[in-house]
Scaffold this motif. Structure first.
Motif, PDB file in Angstrom:
ATOM      1  N   ARG A 210       0.939  -1.164   0.024  1.00  0.00           N
ATOM      2  CA  ARG A 210      -0.018   0.028   0.184  1.00  0.00           C
ATOM      3  C   ARG A 210       0.767   1.149   0.039  1.00  0.00           C
ATOM      4  O   ARG A 210       0.631   2.187  -0.733  1.00  0.00           O
ATOM      5  N   ARG A 213       2.395   1.765  -3.490  1.00  0.00           N
ATOM      6  CA  ARG A 213       1.379   2.179  -4.441  1.00  0.00           C
ATOM      7  C   ARG A 213       1.036   3.759  -4.182  1.00  0.00           C
ATOM      8  O   ARG A 213       0.937   4.233  -5.045  1.00  0.00           O
ATOM      9  N   GLU A 214       0.682   4.133  -2.896  1.00  0.00           N
ATOM     10  CA  GLU A 214       0.247   5.494  -2.581  1.00  0.00           C
ATOM     11  C   GLU A 214       1.374   6.431  -2.945  1.00  0.00           C
ATOM     12  O   GLU A 214       1.036   7.528  -3.528  1.00  0.00           O
TER      13      GLU A 214
END
Ligand SMILES: Nc1nc2c(c(=O)[nH]1)N[C@H]1C(S)=C(S)[C@@H](COP(=O)(O)O)O[C@H]1N2
Ligand SMILES: [Mo]
Length: 227
Positions: A210, A213-214
């Protein structure tokens, strides 16, 4: 669910291929993702460009990718040139190394023993699944060494150092960097057995994916507003 048969010990197949790595690298990006420029240093120094690599035979290779934290992505098709061909043509004249240290545009670095680096399935890839390598997966050039855990597959390459010593300072903590990191032998790290590291690493996958990805999403938004 993905098919889980025939994977190396402790690995689980996932359906997507995440951008991934050590946490601090989530927010670091290549400065020149569009231009291949590889500084080679041994007894002498040389600069390899995309044009130099284009003199070598182009190879395509389909392999599974295994992260040390236990996720695997099956059947990725990379294309590029064999590191062994790069070595014979451009590196061997500069030194007789025992270790190759790879340095990356995001500050990551990792070493591979020469004998591992020269295996025929080790390639310098500039394409993945028929498209130019994305920023997520290593633009402009990455090493693909499918017999070794993901951390021995450096992205955004900018330099290769030819070393006569086998010792070097890895980007990760020393216990996390096995000198060989062979997937089939579950050489996840130094000193701590692979099956124990599995249990320590597995709970970290979701949050790490995460974060990567962010950070990429923010980076792409910043690049879009800057241009
Ligand atoms: N330059 C660079 N290379 C890197 C990393 C990184 O953070 N920076 N992470 C390594 C790790 S731990 C893994 S699992 C793979 C992830 O590759 P991917 O982002 O293409 O999935 O890249 C490896 N190579
Ligand atoms: Mo990894």
């Amino acid at each position: 669910m993905s098919d889980q048969t025939g994977l190396p010990p402790g690995q689980r197949a996932i359906d997507h291929f995440p951008r991934f790595g050590l946490n601090p690298y989530a927010e670091r990006f290549p400065k020149e993702p569009d231009r291949i420029a590889l500084t080679i240093s041994g007894d002498g120094e040389a600069l390899l460009t995309g044009r130099d690599l284009a003199e070598l035979p182009r190879v395509e290779q389909t392999s599974d990718f295994h992260c040390v934290t236990t996720w695997s992505k099956r059947s990725l098709t990379w294309s590029g040139v064999r590191l062994a061909d790069v070595y014979d043509r451009f590196l061997a004249p500069l030194a007789e190394p025992r270790l190759l240290i790879f340095r990356c545009q995001d500050g990551y670095r990792v070493g591979l023993l020469l004998e591992d680096a020269l295996a025929p399935d080790v390639i310098l890839a500039d394409r993945l699944d028929g498209a130019p390598l994305s920023i997520a997966h290593g633009a402009p050039l990455r090493l693909v060494a499918p017999a070794h855990y993901g951390y021995k597959n450096p992205k955004h390459l900018k330099a290769i150092e030819l070393s006569r010593n086998t010792d070097y300072r890895p980007a990760a903590l020393r216990f996390m960097d096995h000198p060989r990191a062979r997937v089939a032998l579950e050489e996840r790290g130094r000193w701590i057995p692979g099956p124990i590291l599995r249990l320590l690493y597995r709970p970290l996958i979701a949050a790490t994916a995460r974060r990567f990805r962010e950070a990429l999403r923010r980076h792409q938004a910043d690049s879009a507003s800057a241009s």
